[in-house]
Every structure is written in structure tokens, then in C-alpha cells.
Write an enzyme that holds these catalytic residues in place. Structure first.
Site, PDB file in Angstrom:
ATOM      1  N   ASP A 171       0.848  -1.194   0.000  1.00 60.99           N
ATOM      2  CA  ASP A 171       0.000   0.000   0.000  1.00 60.99           C
ATOM      3  C   ASP A 171       0.883   1.242   0.000  1.00 60.99           C
ATOM      4  OD1 ASP A 171      -2.542   0.987   0.013  1.00 60.99           O
ATOM      5  OD2 ASP A 171      -2.965   0.501   2.112  1.00 60.99           O
ATOM      6  N   GLU A 211     -14.288  -0.033  -1.379  1.00 62.95           N
ATOM      7  CA  GLU A 211     -14.528  -0.076   0.066  1.00 62.95           C
ATOM      8  C   GLU A 211     -15.796   0.697   0.447  1.00 62.95           C
ATOM      9  OE1 GLU A 211     -11.100   0.745   2.484  1.00 62.95           O
ATOM     10  OE2 GLU A 211     -12.277   0.981   4.314  1.00 62.95           O
TER      11      GLU A 211
HETATM   12  O1  KIV Z   1      -4.952  -0.679   4.394  1.00 63.54           O
HETATM   13  C1  KIV Z   1      -5.615  -1.694   4.136  1.00 63.54           C
HETATM   14  O2  KIV Z   1      -5.480  -2.750   4.769  1.00 63.54           O
HETATM   15  C2  KIV Z   1      -6.553  -1.605   3.037  1.00 63.54           C
HETATM   16  C3  KIV Z   1      -7.548  -2.700   2.862  1.00 63.54           C
HETATM   17  C4  KIV Z   1      -8.429  -2.874   4.014  1.00 63.54           C
HETATM   18  C5  KIV Z   1      -8.267  -2.580   1.589  1.00 63.54           C
HETATM   19  O3  KIV Z   1      -6.526  -0.658   2.318  1.00 63.54           O
END
Ligand code: KIV
Length: 269
Positions: free
Chosen positions: A91, A186
Site C-alpha cells: 500500500d 470499500e
Molecule cells: O490498508 C488496508 O489494509 C486496506 C484494505 C483494508 C483494503 O486498504
């Protein structure tokens, strides 16, 4: 491609898209360390997302905003060591890609080159399409993220369900058109999740977006009942590990205090 896969071939970005074409659901787990990555993969997860949600469940912040690129890189390296087969997606944290497409490419590159991720995820629809396109043009697969985008929590006025179907559709199409290989959706109404899934050829990965999505994602600590500060409506707890952990540690503490642990079998001669 979902749980208990019959083959142990690595999950790839083209494999992700092919799963949608074949109507196979994708199981994604947000995990942050070696042990949880191993367990989730052994249990059949197709993809491990090193989510910035670690800011809440690992670091104890009230949002994911304080998470840094260095922290995501660190946790990605841990997860990569535990993953043999699953696709590892890192991420991109708040302000690591929003400044410019060039910043997005540079920081996505770090997560691939130094941390070993296979792909990155970044939040935003139409507004982030240029960043998605630039990262994909650099040869880095991008997972998009629309609907409730937690990095915009203050702009959205809280962690709220997103209901503007027209904007969500435009966002989904913009992210697909920019080259993303999949799309987290989401906290949107179930019927909107279904419409978005029909509208794009890339797999949608839902979290609070209903059962029609092409896959689902849950946070490791949520699905195991380890994180109990609050429970979003979209979380299903498949275990109550917080109670089990507490009683195991209680037993340990009490055995230490009454001298039952360590026993003779734990000692050396
Ligand atoms: O940060 C995260 O874990 C996420 C997911 C829940 C989609 O973005």
C-alpha cells in the site's frame, strides 16, 4: 484461484485478471509480518496486501495517516519473506503519491525494487488517474482503491459509506482506463458494488461492497478477532483469537508465578 488452491503456482497480475474472466473469486488478506503472511498463504490467500491499516492495528493510531513509506517498506519485506505463492501488494501511504505522478513512480519503485512487492495499491479514482497511469507506464502493476478511501478520512468527514454511484462509476472506469489490474472497492452499497463489478473488466476486491465483487479483502487482525477496539460492519470474525491469546498468556503468567513453568522438560542437562 480462491482458497485451497489445487496448484502451487505463484499468483500473478495476469492471473488476477484471468480469475475474473473465469468467474473465480479472489481471497485477499491484509497482513503485515512474516508469520501472518505464511499462515494466510498456507490457508489459501491469493494475495497479501501490506495495507496502511497497519497504522491502526499494529501501531495503535486512530487513522492510517501517520504511516510512512519506510514503515510500509519494512513490513513488505517481512511479508515477502513469508510468501511463496501469493501476490504481494504494498500500500502506498498518505502523501507518498498524491504530490505528483513523478513522486508516485519514485516511491512505488522503492516498494518494488527495495522491498520486493509485486505490485502497489493507491487510493483515489479520477483524481489519481494520472498517478496510476505513470506508475503503470513505469512497469509497476497498480491495484486501485475507490469508495471509502481512508487516507481522505478528513475530507470525507469520517469513515462513511460512499453512495454517489455516478462518481464511483466514473472513478472505477478512470482507474481501469489508467491501467490498474484490479480495484479495491470499500464501503459502498451492495447494489453499487455489483454495478461497479459489472462495469469494469478488472477484478473488484470488495470490503464492505457486497458479495458480487470479484474478490474480498479483510484485515488479518479483524478476521481472526485479534483487533477488538471496534468492529466495522463489513468485518466477519472467523475466530476469537483475542480471548484465546489472553487465556494462554494468563495461564503462562500463573504458571510462572506458581513455579509450574518451566518444567523439567524445558531444562538442559
Ligand atoms: O490498508 C488496508 O489494509 C486496506 C484494505 C483494508 C483494503 O486498504
Amino acid at each position: 484461484m480462491s482458497a485451497t488452491p489445487s496448484v502451487s503456482r505463484p499468483v500473478t497480475v495476469p492471473g488476477f485478471r484471468a480469475a475474473k474472466a473465469r468467474g473465480e473469486k479472489l481471497a485477499v488478506v491484509a497482513a503485515y509480518d512474516y508469520t501472518s503472511a505464511r499462515l494466510a498463504e498456507e490457508a489459501g490467500a491469493d494475495c497479501l496486501l501490506v495495507g496502511d491499516s497497519l497504522g491502526m492495528v499494529v501501531q495503535g493510531h486512530s487513522t492510517a495517516l501517520p504511516v510512512t513509506l519506510g514503515q510500509i517498506a519494512y513490513h513488505t519485506k517481512c511479508v515477502v519473506r513469508g510468501a511463496q505463492r501469493a501476490l504481494v501488494v504494498a500500500d502506498m501511504p498518505f502523501l507518498s503519491y498524491q504530490v505528483s505522478p513523478a513522486q508516485a513512480v519514485k516511491n512505488a519503485g522503492r516498494l518494488i525494487k527495495k522491498a520486493g512487492a509485486h505490485a502497489v495499491k493507491l487510493e483515489g479514482g479520477q483524481r489519481m488517474a494520472d498517478a496510476v497511469r505513470a506508475v503503470v507506464n513505469a512497469g509497476i502493476p497498480v491495484m486501485g482503491h475507490i469508495g471509502l478511501t481512508p487516507q481522505s478520512v478528513h475530507l470525507l468527514g469520517g469513515f462513511k459509506v460512499q453512495r454517489d454511484a455516478g462518481q464511483l462509476l466514473a472513478d472505477a472506469k478512470a482507474v481501469e482506463e489508467a491501467g490498474a489490474f484490479s480495484l479495491v472497492v470499500e464501503s459502498v452499497p451492495t447494489d453499487v458494488g455489483a454495478k461497479l463489478t459489472q462495469a469494469v473488466a478488472i477484478p473488484t476486491i470488495g470490503i464492505g461492497a457486497g458479495p458480487s465483487c470479484d474478490g474480498q479483502v479483510l484485515v488479518y487482525h479483524d478476521l481472526l478477532g485479534l483487533f477488538t477496539d471496534f468492529q466495522p460492519k463489513f468485518v466477519k470474525r472467523y475466530a476469537d483469537l483475542s480471548s484465546q491469546v489472553r487465556s494462554a498468556i494468563e495461564a503462562y503468567c500463573s504458571e510462572v508465578r506458581d513455579g509450574t513453568f518451566p518444567g523439567p522438560e524445558h531444562g538442559f542437562r
